[in-house]
Scaffold this active site. Structure first.
Site, PDB file in Angstrom:
ATOM      1  N   GLU A 137      -2.235  -4.417   9.151  1.00 48.19           N
ATOM      2  CA  GLU A 137      -0.990  -3.705   9.373  1.00 48.19           C
ATOM      3  C   GLU A 137      -0.224  -4.235  10.585  1.00 48.19           C
ATOM      4  OE1 GLU A 137      -1.431   0.482   9.376  1.00 48.19           O
ATOM      5  OE2 GLU A 137       0.645   0.755   9.981  1.00 48.19           O
ATOM      6  N   ASP A 138      -0.927  -4.625  11.615  1.00 44.26           N
ATOM      7  CA  ASP A 138      -0.242  -4.912  12.867  1.00 44.26           C
ATOM      8  C   ASP A 138      -0.191  -6.378  13.276  1.00 44.26           C
ATOM      9  OD1 ASP A 138       0.133  -2.243  13.053  1.00 44.26           O
ATOM     10  OD2 ASP A 138      -1.522  -1.876  14.448  1.00 44.26           O
TER      11      ASP A 138
END
Ligand code: MN
Length: 743
Positions: free
Chosen positions: A85-86
């Site tokens: 996600e990051d």
């Protein structure tokens, strides 16, 4: 490789794994590699607190190892849970490095995270089910709980609005789910932390009062347990005895739901006696000892040892009356029973929980997990079987999707965007021409998945398509579509019959039903209803039927072969009889081959030209019509004007073939419907000119809401080339339909 600080951190994590993970031998390499990978992936990121980002996944993996200990795979996945996600790394990177199992868990955790970002928190029960429907592996949930717990522990660094949102989400969704999974400690902490941010005042009030009364409470507990301790020591029992107040949020809830004051309930607490023994009957003996010291309340006695709760929770519960007349709940259990209740996956199931959470499915599943674990230690079950038991299969017969505005729609599994459209509204379904799932155009029969955001593209003039019935799954979509086609059919039949009757009257034809049915049968209609229905759509067949009916009365009657030709021609099918029929006509014009004389447009002294109604190109099945003044007009065999030409004079229709070396420039039209987004036309024209090096004669575009409709006229060499161009356009994203333009 990395600093002493991180070396030490990793050692601590590995130690926690060794001490707590019992189900399998710990793969320390796996955990170390995951740690290294996460450290590298997050190296440039910081948390809101200013700490290096790695502190978050690290703490999450620590929680998993210590407080929800299951296996090394879940610890590794916890370290990696925010990587996709990051950071720039993808799920495929994780898969390549750590294998399918870790990747699947990380993927699941990432998907669930995405759900809450964009949507309002309504329909709490549905959200819980949605999360479970997206979770195929129990370890995804364990990581989500640990992730949530650490985020709440560090919530102070976020903005007020994000604090409130996360606290509310946790209290309404994650804490009850954690409870369902038997994680009583995690649930308690999640509740208290959320409550702290949702109602700081009430939280502080209760916390302060608990602190104020602590001395009084401790004094009472000490006095209450003293004689019990003495008696147990005398009986040579090894035990641990504790008395603790309820946690803050549960006190708050009691104040609210039972309408009591804090002073009435502050001292509600349970005394717990944990026996270090293998003999469960010791618990009954200890109960006997306690009830000799204090008077037990008989109706409050619960024997969960002989009759464990469905999740396996075991303990004796009793309520004793103190000398001062105060009621105190006492729980008696062995160490093993206690461990299961505190940390075991299936433990604490439904323990003092509201009744509405009793979901039979989860209970059964919990039981099967427990059985597997128990058998794992006894029968040396393979790790593969153990992993299988982590597979959660709850609510997978339902999927949960969103509208672009965040409204939740629950559909049966296998449902498509079209079902979704009908679920929104019948009219939306009726006018549906396309759909976007998570921002990407998909075909209408693509199965949806839980968590998908679905945007329906409609067009005012669009109508349901025949093949829709084949792939929709919801009852609503099916019946709406069926209703539409039934009523459309009724209307078409009425319309077709009206036109037919009018024409019959005008021509003063007389025929009986038998004649009529024979004619219809000959041109392959199963019933007069079918004929009227099609006639309502397209009048062409009416003229054909009338001609056939008229010819019946003539002498000689129309040759039956010729009837077939008339009929077959409409289907654009050539039969042997066709050839036989045109032989006569061809006698005068034998050997018409359309070849490379395109510039002269003359062949064997006979002029010809291409009909503009259908623009034939080399490769098309074609037919010629001898005109009065313009030589032979060449039409495509499926040109709708052919029927009329036959009606004028079948003898003037001649067979035409393309020569081997047909060359030149021909006109080919393509009709395109697609999503109206910037640059799409540019892409189309680029595709064509780059791949085919041909001229675009004209391009006509109309925008309608979200979509456009356009016609593209090209100078092409032959059918093969035109089809290749159509395929290329169809393959382009944002295009719904590209097809040969026939108008
Ligand atoms: Mn996280």
């Amino acid at each position: 490789m990395f600093s002493n600080y991180y070396r030490k951190k990793l050692d601590e994590l590995l130690a926690a794994c060794r001490n707590n993970l019992s189900s399998r031998k710990v793969n320390e390499n796996l955990v170390s590699n995951a740690f290294r990978f996460a450290l590298e992936a997050h190296k440039n990121d910081k948390r809101a607190s200013g700490e290096p980002y790695i502190s978050h996944p690290y703490e999450v993996s620590m929680i998993v190892a210590k407080e929800i200990p299951l296996d090394d795979i879940s610890v590794a996945a916890a370290l990696l849970h925010d990587v996709v996600e990051d950071t720039k790394f993808t799920i495929n990177d994780i898969k390549a490095e750590f294998g399918d199992e870790v990747a699947e868990i990380v993927d699941g955790a990432t998907q669930i995270e995405g759900i809450f970002e964009n949507y309002e928190l309504k329909q709490v029960e549905s959200y819980k089910k949605m999360i479970l429907s997206m979770t195929s592996d129990i370890r995804v949930m364990l990581i989500k709980f640990a992730d949530r717990l650490h985020n709440l522990r560090t919530l102070e660094f976020l903005s007020d609005s994000r604090q409130l949102r996360m606290a509310q989400e946790t209290l309404e969704i994650y804490a009850p789910l954690a409870h369902r999974f038997g994680l009583s400690n995690v649930k308690t902490e999640l509740e208290d932390l959320s409550f702290k941010y949702l109602d700081k005042k009430a939280y502080d009030e209760i916390a302060n009062k608990l602190k104020e009364k602590k001395r009084e409470r401790d004094k009472f507990i000490k006095k209450f347990v003293e004689p019990i301790k003495d008696a147990l020591n005398e009986g040579n029992y090894k035990f641990e005895l504790s008395g603790r107040a309820k946690h803050i949020y549960s006190i708050y809830r009691k104040i609210k739901t039972r309408d009591k004051t804090f002073d009435e309930i502050y001292d509600l607490f349970a005394v717990r006696i944990i026996l270090d023994t293998d003999n469960k009957y010791d618990c009954f003996a200890v109960y006997g000892i306690c009830s000799q010291i204090y008077i037990p309340i008989p109706e409050r006695f619960k024997n969960y040892i002989s009759l464990p709760k469905q999740n396996g929770y075991q303990s004796i519960h009793t309520t004793l009356m103190s000398k001062e007349g105060k009621l105190v709940e006492v729980q008696i259990r062995t160490r093993e029973m206690h461990e299961i209740a505190e940390k075991g996956i299936a433990a604490h199931w439904k323990y003092k929980e509201n009744v509405h959470l009793n979901d039979k499915k989860i209970e059964d599943w919990m039981k099967s997990i427990r059985d597997t674990f128990e058998n794992a230690s006894r029968d040396d079950i393979t790790s593969k079987q153990l992993i299988e038991s982590f597979k959660l299969n709850l609510f997978q017969d339902e999927i949960y999707c969103f509208t672009p505005k965040g409204e939740l729609k629950i559909l049966p599994s296998g449902a498509t965007p079209l079902d979704f459209a009908f679920e929104i509204h019948t009219e939306v379904g009726m006018r549906c021409i396309g759909a976007k799932v998570n921002g990407r155009i998909v075909t209408l029969d693509t199965p949806l998945k839980s968590g998908n955001q679905v945007e329906i593209i409609t067009s005012k003039n669009s109508k349901p398509k025949r093949d829709w019935e084949k792939f929709v799954v919801t009852h609503k979509a099916k019946s709406d579509i069926r209703k539409y086609f039934n009523s459309e059919r009724r209307e078409l039949i009425a319309k077709g019959k009206e036109i037919f009757d009018k024409k019959v009257k005008k021509q003063k034809i007389h025929f009986d039903e038998d004649d009529f049915n024979k004619v219809l049968h000959k041109i392959k209609f199963k019933s007069s209803q079918d004929f009227f229905c099609e006639s309502g759509r397209d009048e062409n067949k009416i003229d054909l039927v009338i001609k056939l009916l008229l010819d019946r009365n003539k002498i000689p009657q129309i040759d039956s072969a010729q009837e077939t030709i008339l009929a077959e021609n409409i289907e654009a099918e050539t039969e042997v009889t066709f050839d036989k029929y045109v032989k006569d006509a061809r006698a005068a014009t034998t050997g018409i081959f359309i070849g490379n004389g395109a510039t002269e447009k003359e062949m064997d002294g006979i002029k010809y030209d291409f009909a503009q109604c259908c623009n034939p190109i080399p490769g098309d099945d074609v037919i010629g019509f001898i005109t009065q003044t313009e030589g032979i007009k060449i039409h495509r065999k499926n040109c709708k004007n052919i029927v009329n030409l036959f009606l004028i004079d079948p003898q003037r229709v001649v067979e035409i073939n393309w020569g081997d070396s047909s060359a030149g420039e021909f006109t080919g039209g393509i009709k395109i419907i697609g999503e109206d987004k910037p640059g799409i036309l540019n892409e189309i024209t680029k595709t064509i000119s780059k791949s085919f090096k041909i001229n675009i004669k004209s391009l006509n575009i109309n925008s309608k809401g979200n979509m456009f409709e356009g016609t593209l006229i090209l100078a092409v060499e032959n059918l093969k080339q035109l089809n290749a161009i159509i395929d290329k356009i169809n393959a382009q994203s944002g295009i719904f339909i590209a097809e040969r333009f026939n108008g």
